[in-house]
Structure formats: structure tokens, C-alpha cells
Design a protein around this motif. Structure first.
Motif, PDB file in Angstrom:
ATOM      1  N   GLU A  36      31.182-107.308 -31.846  1.00 59.98           N
ATOM      2  CA  GLU A  36      30.190-107.277 -30.773  1.00 59.98           C
ATOM      3  C   GLU A  36      30.848-107.438 -29.412  1.00 59.98           C
ATOM      4  OE1 GLU A  36      26.260-108.951 -33.211  1.00 59.98           O
ATOM      5  OE2 GLU A  36      27.442-110.317 -31.949  1.00 59.98           O
ATOM      6  N   VAL A  37      31.896-108.266 -29.321  1.00 58.78           N
ATOM      7  CA  VAL A  37      32.622-108.388 -28.044  1.00 58.78           C
ATOM      8  C   VAL A  37      33.285-107.055 -27.695  1.00 58.78           C
ATOM      9  CG1 VAL A  37      34.492-109.560 -26.821  1.00 58.78           C
ATOM     10  CG2 VAL A  37      32.977-110.868 -28.321  1.00 58.78           C
ATOM     11  N   LEU A  38      33.915-106.424 -28.666  1.00 52.73           N
ATOM     12  CA  LEU A  38      34.552-105.126 -28.417  1.00 52.73           C
ATOM     13  C   LEU A  38      33.535-104.073 -27.986  1.00 52.73           C
ATOM     14  CD1 LEU A  38      37.107-104.914 -31.373  1.00 52.73           C
ATOM     15  CD2 LEU A  38      37.612-105.376 -28.968  1.00 52.73           C
ATOM     16  N   HIS A  39      32.313-104.213 -28.440  1.00 50.36           N
ATOM     17  CA  HIS A  39      31.257-103.258 -28.085  1.00 50.36           C
ATOM     18  C   HIS A  39      30.519-103.653 -26.813  1.00 50.36           C
ATOM     19  CE1 HIS A  39      30.911-101.583 -32.474  1.00 50.36           C
ATOM     20  NE2 HIS A  39      32.002-101.207 -31.852  1.00 50.36           N
ATOM     21  N   ALA A  72      40.736-102.164 -27.700  1.00 51.18           N
ATOM     22  CA  ALA A  72      39.703-101.347 -27.063  1.00 51.18           C
ATOM     23  C   ALA A  72      39.292-100.244 -28.026  1.00 51.18           C
ATOM     24  CB  ALA A  72      40.196-100.743 -25.750  1.00 51.18           C
ATOM     25  N   SER A  73      38.105 -99.706 -27.814  1.00 53.16           N
ATOM     26  CA  SER A  73      37.602 -98.608 -28.638  1.00 53.16           C
ATOM     27  C   SER A  73      38.048 -97.272 -28.058  1.00 53.16           C
ATOM     28  CB  SER A  73      36.074 -98.646 -28.708  1.00 53.16           C
ATOM     29  OG  SER A  73      35.634 -99.817 -29.370  1.00 53.16           O
ATOM     30  N   LEU A  74      38.714 -96.472 -28.878  1.00 53.18           N
ATOM     31  CA  LEU A  74      39.112 -95.121 -28.465  1.00 53.18           C
ATOM     32  C   LEU A  74      37.981 -94.137 -28.732  1.00 53.18           C
ATOM     33  CD1 LEU A  74      41.371 -93.247 -27.407  1.00 53.18           C
ATOM     34  CD2 LEU A  74      42.065 -92.925 -29.788  1.00 53.18           C
ATOM     35  N   THR A  75      37.376 -94.239 -29.916  1.00 46.28           N
ATOM     36  CA  THR A  75      36.221 -93.436 -30.318  1.00 46.28           C
ATOM     37  C   THR A  75      35.296 -94.361 -31.095  1.00 46.28           C
ATOM     38  OG1 THR A  75      37.140 -92.784 -32.466  1.00 46.28           O
ATOM     39  CG2 THR A  75      37.717 -91.399 -30.562  1.00 46.28           C
ATOM     40  N   PRO A  76      34.093 -93.910 -31.452  1.00 39.29           N
ATOM     41  CA  PRO A  76      33.215 -94.775 -32.236  1.00 39.29           C
ATOM     42  C   PRO A  76      33.812 -95.229 -33.562  1.00 39.29           C
ATOM     43  CG  PRO A  76      31.960 -92.987 -31.274  1.00 39.29           C
ATOM     44  CD  PRO A  76      33.403 -92.678 -30.996  1.00 39.29           C
ATOM     45  N   VAL A 116      28.704-106.433 -26.200  1.00 37.95           N
ATOM     46  CA  VAL A 116      27.469-107.221 -26.351  1.00 37.95           C
ATOM     47  C   VAL A 116      27.617-108.583 -25.688  1.00 37.95           C
ATOM     48  CG1 VAL A 116      25.878-108.254 -28.021  1.00 37.95           C
ATOM     49  CG2 VAL A 116      26.898-106.014 -28.495  1.00 37.95           C
ATOM     50  N   HIS A 117      28.797-109.196 -25.804  1.00 38.77           N
ATOM     51  CA  HIS A 117      29.089-110.495 -25.199  1.00 38.77           C
ATOM     52  C   HIS A 117      30.312-110.364 -24.304  1.00 38.77           C
ATOM     53  CE1 HIS A 117      26.583-111.719 -28.556  1.00 38.77           C
ATOM     54  NE2 HIS A 117      27.510-111.340 -29.419  1.00 38.77           N
ATOM     55  N   ALA A 118      30.416-111.243 -23.310  1.00 31.82           N
ATOM     56  CA  ALA A 118      31.611-111.255 -22.462  1.00 31.82           C
ATOM     57  C   ALA A 118      32.831-111.695 -23.243  1.00 31.82           C
ATOM     58  CB  ALA A 118      31.402-112.176 -21.270  1.00 31.82           C
ATOM     59  N   GLY A 119      32.644-112.549 -24.235  1.00 31.21           N
ATOM     60  CA  GLY A 119      33.769-113.019 -25.024  1.00 31.21           C
ATOM     61  C   GLY A 119      33.304-113.877 -26.174  1.00 31.21           C
ATOM     62  N   ALA A 120      34.260-114.322 -26.967  1.00 36.29           N
ATOM     63  CA  ALA A 120      33.980-115.215 -28.087  1.00 36.29           C
ATOM     64  C   ALA A 120      35.225-116.028 -28.383  1.00 36.29           C
ATOM     65  CB  ALA A 120      33.559-114.429 -29.330  1.00 36.29           C
ATOM     66  N   ILE A 121      35.024-117.245 -28.878  1.00 38.10           N
ATOM     67  CA  ILE A 121      36.145-118.087 -29.289  1.00 38.10           C
ATOM     68  C   ILE A 121      35.887-118.568 -30.703  1.00 38.10           C
ATOM     69  CG2 ILE A 121      35.164-120.172 -28.202  1.00 38.10           C
ATOM     70  CD1 ILE A 121      38.176-120.926 -27.577  1.00 38.10           C
ATOM     71  N   PHE A 122      36.930-118.496 -31.504  1.00 34.15           N
ATOM     72  CA  PHE A 122      36.851-118.855 -32.916  1.00 34.15           C
ATOM     73  C   PHE A 122      37.765-120.064 -33.123  1.00 34.15           C
ATOM     74  CE2 PHE A 122      36.286-114.334 -32.243  1.00 34.15           C
ATOM     75  CZ  PHE A 122      35.027-114.127 -32.800  1.00 34.15           C
ATOM     76  N   ALA A 130      40.579 -95.147 -23.691  1.00 35.55           N
ATOM     77  CA  ALA A 130      39.748 -96.114 -24.410  1.00 35.55           C
ATOM     78  C   ALA A 130      38.759 -96.783 -23.448  1.00 35.55           C
ATOM     79  CB  ALA A 130      40.623 -97.157 -25.092  1.00 35.55           C
ATOM     80  N   VAL A 131      37.800 -97.481 -24.017  1.00 32.72           N
ATOM     81  CA  VAL A 131      36.770 -98.151 -23.216  1.00 32.72           C
ATOM     82  C   VAL A 131      36.683 -99.622 -23.628  1.00 32.72           C
ATOM     83  CG1 VAL A 131      35.407 -96.069 -22.851  1.00 32.72           C
ATOM     84  CG2 VAL A 131      34.946 -97.474 -24.855  1.00 32.72           C
ATOM     85  N   ARG A 132      36.254-100.432 -22.662  1.00 29.27           N
ATOM     86  CA  ARG A 132      36.015-101.854 -22.870  1.00 29.27           C
ATOM     87  C   ARG A 132      37.282-102.577 -23.341  1.00 29.27           C
ATOM     88  NH1 ARG A 132      31.282 -99.516 -24.625  1.00 29.27           N
ATOM     89  NH2 ARG A 132      32.062 -99.457 -26.768  1.00 29.27           N
ATOM     90  N   PHE A 133      38.268-102.634 -22.453  1.00 29.59           N
ATOM     91  CA  PHE A 133      39.496-103.362 -22.760  1.00 29.59           C
ATOM     92  C   PHE A 133      39.194-104.845 -22.958  1.00 29.59           C
ATOM     93  CE2 PHE A 133      41.795-100.161 -19.839  1.00 29.59           C
ATOM     94  CZ  PHE A 133      41.974 -99.271 -20.888  1.00 29.59           C
ATOM     95  N   CYS A 134      39.763-105.413 -24.007  1.00 23.41           N
ATOM     96  CA  CYS A 134      39.618-106.843 -24.269  1.00 23.41           C
ATOM     97  C   CYS A 134      40.992-107.473 -24.463  1.00 23.41           C
ATOM     98  CB  CYS A 134      38.779-107.098 -25.519  1.00 23.41           C
ATOM     99  SG  CYS A 134      37.021-106.750 -25.313  1.00 23.41           S
ATOM    100  N   ASN A 135      41.184-108.674 -23.919  1.00 25.94           N
ATOM    101  CA  ASN A 135      42.349-109.487 -24.223  1.00 25.94           C
ATOM    102  C   ASN A 135      42.057-110.327 -25.447  1.00 25.94           C
ATOM    103  OD1 ASN A 135      43.627-108.539 -21.949  1.00 25.94           O
ATOM    104  ND2 ASN A 135      43.437-110.440 -20.775  1.00 25.94           N
ATOM    105  N   VAL A 136      43.065-110.508 -26.290  1.00 25.74           N
ATOM    106  CA  VAL A 136      42.964-111.415 -27.431  1.00 25.74           C
ATOM    107  C   VAL A 136      44.080-112.442 -27.295  1.00 25.74           C
ATOM    108  CG1 VAL A 136      42.789-111.632 -29.930  1.00 25.74           C
ATOM    109  CG2 VAL A 136      42.186-109.458 -28.833  1.00 25.74           C
ATOM    110  N   VAL A 137      43.732-113.701 -27.495  1.00 29.23           N
ATOM    111  CA  VAL A 137      44.693-114.791 -27.314  1.00 29.23           C
ATOM    112  C   VAL A 137      44.591-115.744 -28.497  1.00 29.23           C
ATOM    113  CG1 VAL A 137      45.476-116.662 -25.811  1.00 29.23           C
ATOM    114  CG2 VAL A 137      44.400-114.629 -24.808  1.00 29.23           C
ATOM    115  N   ALA A 138      45.719-116.025 -29.124  1.00 27.92           N
ATOM    116  CA  ALA A 138      45.807-117.059 -30.153  1.00 27.92           C
ATOM    117  C   ALA A 138      46.551-118.240 -29.550  1.00 27.92           C
ATOM    118  CB  ALA A 138      46.535-116.534 -31.389  1.00 27.92           C
ATOM    119  N   CYS A 139      45.872-119.372 -29.420  1.00 28.88           N
ATOM    120  CA  CYS A 139      46.462-120.558 -28.799  1.00 28.88           C
ATOM    121  C   CYS A 139      47.268-121.331 -29.843  1.00 28.88           C
ATOM    122  CB  CYS A 139      45.368-121.442 -28.219  1.00 28.88           C
ATOM    123  SG  CYS A 139      46.004-122.969 -27.477  1.00 28.88           S
ATOM    124  N   LEU A 140      48.528-121.589 -29.529  1.00 35.13           N
ATOM    125  CA  LEU A 140      49.406-122.317 -30.443  1.00 35.13           C
ATOM    126  C   LEU A 140      49.698-123.733 -29.975  1.00 35.13           C
ATOM    127  CD1 LEU A 140      51.954-119.453 -31.134  1.00 35.13           C
ATOM    128  CD2 LEU A 140      49.926-120.046 -32.452  1.00 35.13           C
TER     129      LEU A 140
END
Length: 279
Positions: free
Chosen positions: A29-32, A268-272, A34-40, A177-187
């Protein structure tokens, strides 16, 4: 003072979803958008985090302050994309590949396994997740950084959308691509060092007025007065992703002797039915 202009999200969409452990539905949903971001929370176990950090500091391709890192940089392993020419970027990615793999040696939970799980999840839905490529050469999958305080922030207000549109990367498929997202794993991270995000994606006129048309780094804090923002606390083991066109920063750590060390990549999404990842 330049008045910042651009796009923003609705109050309902300008939110970070929080989950204990991975929720691939929310991730997608973040990639699409729907939300600005998410944290797991708690995705990576403590021993794995420590092992990866140890591998980072002993990496033969570790770059330190004397190697030209910016003021907030304490250590870096990987291939820089900011200011890169596409051929140089892909050549460096190939040369560094085994050293990136070695970062995760001995870890039970780690980002490569995470992306393998997500690849399988998406495949069941008819969607392909793959590394971004150009003429048979692939982008690096991950990079690692350790940060130190630089004034009021670890990383000052910026956005990463501009860097990925730079002329040096012309022809690279991520630019389609559309909707670039950063992904971060905190160590590793001590008190403070949270992610701050403002509800503004600056337009090209604003970037030009501030002289930020090339790298998107350095939005004046006073210009963000009145712009809605949120702060997300981040702890070791957490993984988060967010829309990187939004202005964001990393708040200063309470104790700068404690490293803030992350594995980073972008998606990011290149195509659907195709999602790209790169670092």
C-alpha cells in the motif's frame, strides 16, 4: 525567504502505519501511494543487527570521513547514486557485489531474506520484484551508512526524488518508474535519531529557487514552518519505507557517540506488474 510550493497528501494519507513485524499488504500500500509510509517493528533480531554492523565496520570497501563523506557521514559501504553517471554506477555495483553480500554473513534475519520473502509474496499475486537493470547490468541491491549529528539533525531536510531524476542516470529504467520509496533497516540507534517527514513534495520551481535542482538537499528549516509534519521513533531491528519525494530529515541523536547505522535501498513501480529495487 522562499515560499515552498508543491504537492501534498490528504490528511488521511499523510500517516505512517505501524505494525509489529512485517505486513506485506501494508508495504504494498505504501508503494501504491495509499500511505506516506510504514514502520515494521522488530523485524531484525538483535544478534543479526550486531553481526551486520560488525561486518560493516570491517568491510574492505568501508569509506570514512577522510574519504570525502558529507558532514553527517561516519561510514559508508556501497555505490553512491547522487551525482553518479550511469555507466560508473553500474560498474561500481558489479565490483562491490561480493562485499555487499558479505555484510549479511552470519546474520539470521537480514534485508536480502526480507526481499526474498517479498518477492515470493508478490509472485503469488502475479507481480515481479527485481533489481533495476540497464543493458544486462543490474543495480546494487543495498548500501549501508552510519551517521553522526550535524547541527540540529543527523540528516538535514531534503528529498530524494531529485537525485533519482538526475541527468547522469538518463536511460536508466528507474526514471520511468513512479512513486519512489526509500527503505531503511535500522541496525543501531540510540535515543533520538527519529525520522521526521513534512507533508510537502516540492515542485521544480521551488527547487530551482533554492538552487536544489540537482540534489534536493538543504531545504531551510524556517521555510517549513506551518507545513504539517510527523516524527517516527526508530529502534534497532525496525524496517520502514516512505515516499521519498516528501521532504524528510533525521533528528539529532541524544548521544552522538552512539552510531545510527542502517541498510538502505529504494523501490518503485515500473508497471502494474513490475516493482523495481535498487540502492
Amino acid at each position: 525567504m522562499v515560499i515552498l510550493r508543491g504537492g501534498s497528501r490528504s490528511p488521511e494519507a499523510f500517516r505512517f502505519v505501524e505494525r509489529d513485524g512485517i505486513d506485506w499488504r501494508v508495504w504494498t500500500e505504501v508503494l501504491h501511494g495509499v500511505h506516506a509510509g510504514a514502520i515494521f517493528r522488530g523485524v531484525l533480531d538483535g544478534d543479526s543487527c550486531r553481526r551486520i554492523v560488525g561486518n560493516f565496520w570491517s568491510s574492505p570497501i568501508l569509506r570514512g570521513r577522510r574519504d570525502g563523506l558529507p558532514a553527517h557521514g561516519r561510514g559508508f559501504v556501497g555505490t553512491p547514486i547522487a551525482g553518479a553517471r550511469l555507466d560508473d554506477y553500474l560498474t561500481s555495483a558489479a565490483a562491490n557485489g561480493r562485499h555487499i553480500d558479505a555484510l549479511f554473513a552470519g546474520a539470521r534475519t537480514h534485508p536480502p531474506a526480507l526481499m526474498d520473502d517479498y518477492t515470493a509474496h508478490l509472485a503469488a499475486e502475479g507481480v515481479t520484484l527485481r533489481l533495476a537493470a540497464h543493458r544486462g547490468r543490474t543495480s546494487p541491491p543495498f548500501k549501508m551508512r552510519s551517521w553522526q549529528n550535524s547541527g540540529a539533525f543527523v540528516v538535514a531536510p531534503h528529498e530524494d526524488h531529485t537525485v533519482l531524476r538526475q541527468e547522469g542516470l538518463a536511460g536508466f529504467e528507474i526514471q520511468r518508474a513512479v512513486r519512489f520509496c526509500n527503505v531503511v533497516a535500522c541496525l543501531s540507534n540510540g535515543p533520538g535519531g527519529g525520522l521526521r517527514v513534512w507533508n510537502l513534495s516540492p515542485d521544480s520551481a521551488t527547487r530551482r529557487a533554492l538552487g536544489l535542482q540537482d540534489d534536493g538537499v538543504g531545504y531551510p528549516l524556517e521555510s517549513l514552518d506551518g507545513v504539517a509534519s510527523l516524527t517516527v521513533p526508530v529502534a534497532p531491528g525496525d524496517v520502514y519505507l516512505f515516499d521519498n519525494s516528501l521532504i524528510h530529515a533525521v533528528d539529532s541523536k541524544d548521544d552522538d557517540a552512539q552510531d545510527r547505522t542502517n541498510v538502505l535501498w529504494s523501490m518503485a513501480s515500473l508497471t502494474p506488474d513490475t516493482i523495481l529495487r535498487w540502492a
